[in-house]
Scaffold this motif. Structure first.
Motif, PDB file in Angstrom:
ATOM      1  N   SER A 188       0.798  -1.236   0.000  1.00 18.23           N
ATOM      2  CA  SER A 188       0.000   0.000   0.000  1.00 18.23           C
ATOM      3  C   SER A 188       0.824   1.276   0.000  1.00 18.23           C
ATOM      4  CB  SER A 188      -0.916   0.003   1.234  1.00 18.23           C
ATOM      5  OG  SER A 188      -0.148   0.085   2.428  1.00 18.23           O
ATOM      6  N   ILE A 189       2.146   1.183   0.047  1.00 18.02           N
ATOM      7  CA  ILE A 189       2.983   2.384   0.177  1.00 18.02           C
ATOM      8  C   ILE A 189       2.714   3.421  -0.918  1.00 18.02           C
ATOM      9  CG2 ILE A 189       5.363   3.236   0.029  1.00 18.02           C
ATOM     10  CD1 ILE A 189       6.216   0.809   1.666  1.00 18.02           C
ATOM     11  N   PRO A 190       2.677   3.054  -2.207  1.00 21.56           N
ATOM     12  CA  PRO A 190       2.415   4.092  -3.230  1.00 21.56           C
ATOM     13  C   PRO A 190       1.076   4.801  -3.042  1.00 21.56           C
ATOM     14  CG  PRO A 190       3.277   2.095  -4.243  1.00 21.56           C
ATOM     15  CD  PRO A 190       2.960   1.739  -2.817  1.00 21.56           C
ATOM     16  N   ALA A 191       0.027   4.026  -2.731  1.00 23.31           N
ATOM     17  CA  ALA A 191      -1.294   4.639  -2.541  1.00 23.31           C
ATOM     18  C   ALA A 191      -1.321   5.507  -1.296  1.00 23.31           C
ATOM     19  CB  ALA A 191      -2.360   3.547  -2.450  1.00 23.31           C
ATOM     20  N   LEU A 192      -0.661   5.070  -0.228  1.00 26.15           N
ATOM     21  CA  LEU A 192      -0.608   5.881   0.997  1.00 26.15           C
ATOM     22  C   LEU A 192       0.167   7.177   0.754  1.00 26.15           C
ATOM     23  CD1 LEU A 192       0.021   3.189   3.763  1.00 26.15           C
ATOM     24  CD2 LEU A 192      -2.096   4.437   3.315  1.00 26.15           C
ATOM     25  N   GLY A 193       1.189   7.107  -0.105  1.00 27.48           N
ATOM     26  CA  GLY A 193       1.915   8.332  -0.452  1.00 27.48           C
ATOM     27  C   GLY A 193       1.009   9.337  -1.134  1.00 27.48           C
ATOM     28  N   ASN A 194       0.123   8.856  -2.002  1.00 21.75           N
ATOM     29  CA  ASN A 194      -0.833   9.755  -2.656  1.00 21.75           C
ATOM     30  C   ASN A 194      -1.788  10.379  -1.648  1.00 21.75           C
ATOM     31  OD1 ASN A 194       0.201   9.295  -5.223  1.00 21.75           O
ATOM     32  ND2 ASN A 194      -1.177   7.584  -5.635  1.00 21.75           N
ATOM     33  N   VAL A 195      -2.243   9.570  -0.676  1.00 22.05           N
ATOM     34  CA  VAL A 195      -3.135  10.103   0.363  1.00 22.05           C
ATOM     35  C   VAL A 195      -2.416  11.177   1.172  1.00 22.05           C
ATOM     36  CG1 VAL A 195      -4.385   9.551   2.489  1.00 22.05           C
ATOM     37  CG2 VAL A 195      -4.543   8.029   0.522  1.00 22.05           C
ATOM     38  N   TRP A 248       4.233  22.372  -3.638  1.00 22.64           N
ATOM     39  CA  TRP A 248       4.879  21.430  -4.557  1.00 22.64           C
ATOM     40  C   TRP A 248       6.163  20.867  -3.955  1.00 22.64           C
ATOM     41  CZ3 TRP A 248       9.496  22.721  -7.539  1.00 22.64           C
ATOM     42  CH2 TRP A 248       9.919  21.654  -8.343  1.00 22.64           C
ATOM     43  N   LEU A 249       6.978  21.719  -3.346  1.00 24.99           N
ATOM     44  CA  LEU A 249       8.216  21.255  -2.728  1.00 24.99           C
ATOM     45  C   LEU A 249       7.940  20.296  -1.575  1.00 24.99           C
ATOM     46  CD1 LEU A 249      10.299  24.577  -2.719  1.00 24.99           C
ATOM     47  CD2 LEU A 249      10.603  22.590  -4.210  1.00 24.99           C
ATOM     48  N   LEU A 250       6.891  20.569  -0.805  1.00 29.21           N
ATOM     49  CA  LEU A 250       6.526  19.655   0.284  1.00 29.21           C
ATOM     50  C   LEU A 250       6.080  18.306  -0.270  1.00 29.21           C
ATOM     51  CD1 LEU A 250       4.566  22.131   2.607  1.00 29.21           C
ATOM     52  CD2 LEU A 250       6.840  21.174   3.017  1.00 29.21           C
ATOM     53  N   CYS A 251       5.343  18.321  -1.373  1.00 26.87           N
ATOM     54  CA  CYS A 251       4.916  17.063  -1.993  1.00 26.87           C
ATOM     55  C   CYS A 251       6.107  16.310  -2.582  1.00 26.87           C
ATOM     56  CB  CYS A 251       3.876  17.335  -3.077  1.00 26.87           C
ATOM     57  SG  CYS A 251       2.246  17.783  -2.430  1.00 26.87           S
ATOM     58  N   VAL A 252       7.091  17.036  -3.092  1.00 21.87           N
ATOM     59  CA  VAL A 252       8.318  16.390  -3.567  1.00 21.87           C
ATOM     60  C   VAL A 252       9.007  15.659  -2.409  1.00 21.87           C
ATOM     61  CG1 VAL A 252      10.664  16.825  -4.417  1.00 21.87           C
ATOM     62  CG2 VAL A 252       8.712  17.925  -5.522  1.00 21.87           C
ATOM     63  N   ALA A 253       9.024  16.282  -1.234  1.00 23.70           N
ATOM     64  CA  ALA A 253       9.622  15.640  -0.061  1.00 23.70           C
ATOM     65  C   ALA A 253       8.861  14.372   0.324  1.00 23.70           C
ATOM     66  CB  ALA A 253       9.646  16.620   1.109  1.00 23.70           C
ATOM     67  N   ILE A 254       7.532  14.426   0.252  1.00 24.50           N
ATOM     68  CA  ILE A 254       6.734  13.231   0.543  1.00 24.50           C
ATOM     69  C   ILE A 254       7.030  12.138  -0.480  1.00 24.50           C
ATOM     70  CG2 ILE A 254       4.385  12.292   0.630  1.00 24.50           C
ATOM     71  CD1 ILE A 254       3.472  14.972   1.741  1.00 24.50           C
TER      72      ILE A 254
END
Length: 226
Positions: free
Chosen positions: A145-152, A197-203
């Motif tokens: 589930s890691i990729p989907a949790l990253g999107n959440v 956007w930069l915060l999402c890049v970090a995630i």
């Protein structure tokens, strides 16, 4: 024809002020993501019980919270209750509930992706349901589930901007304040977009690190060091 201009000097001067709202943005995101995971796992487990009543409740909960806009739920919690919640409490409850519905579906699909033989082998050893879930199934489901949790997590981070609608001083609210003072909303909204956007890049980087960690772990390779 009006051509909007970007004031780069205003951007640079406003960054320290906008970053004073960063603790609210990150704090709400982290707390609600953790609470969403706790509730999501609980909903997933409840949905696996034989009781039709509990399963019906779980299906309704997930369907309702996936279908209601976050802003509507936020306003209901902050303006609609007979008892006035604080803005921060209302935001945390709202984003925890909405994220839990999506996370529950993610874990449900991930558990379904675990090989059925894992269940059979665990029950053959006489392990109870709770230990099977905790020790065998959930660790494998989490890896899936890691990729989907990253999107959440990214959606939650961006969704916290709605908290500005109930006066929480996050980075979006700070951008609105500067925009109202300088009458240059275009510049401030572009700046806050870059920050998100930069915060999402970090995630995304953290998501990639977790994926590599679990790949190496299950292949028997040394752990990834950063």
């Amino acid at each position: 024809m009006y051509i909007p201009k970007i004031d780069f000097q205003l951007m640079i001067d406003s960054i320290p002020f906008l970053l004073t709202g960063l603790p609210y943005t990150l704090g709400i995101s982290v707390v609600t993501f953790l609470m969403g995971n706790v509730l999501g796992i609980l909903l997933t487990v409840l949905g696996m019980l034989p009781s039709k009543v509990i399963k019906g409740f779980v299906r309704f909960y997930i369907s309702f919270l996936r279908g209601v806009p976050g802003l509507v739920l936020l306003f209901l919690l902050y303006f609609g209750l007979p008892y006035q919640l604080s803005a921060l409490t209302a935001a945390c409850i709202c984003f925890s509930l909405t994220s839990s519905a999506f996370i529950a579906e993610i874990y449900r699909g991930s558990i379904a992706g675990v090989e059925a033989g894992q269940w059979d082998a665990a029950y053959a050893l006489g392990l109870p349901f709770g230990k099977v879930m905790r020790k065998i199934i959930l660790p494998q489901a989490f890896r899936i589930s890691i990729p989907a949790l990253g999107n959440v997590a990214m959606d939650l981070l961006k969704g916290t901007s709605l908290a500005a609608m109930i006066t929480i001083p996050d980075i979006f609210q700070k951008a609105k304040i500067v925009g109202g003072r300088t009458f240059d909303y275009m510049t401030m909204y572009i700046l806050v977009a870059v920050i998100y956007w930069l915060l999402c890049v970090a995630i995304g980087w953290g998501q990639g690190w977790l994926e590599r960690y679990y790949i190496n772990r299950y292949k028997g390779k040394p752990k990834v060091r950063v």
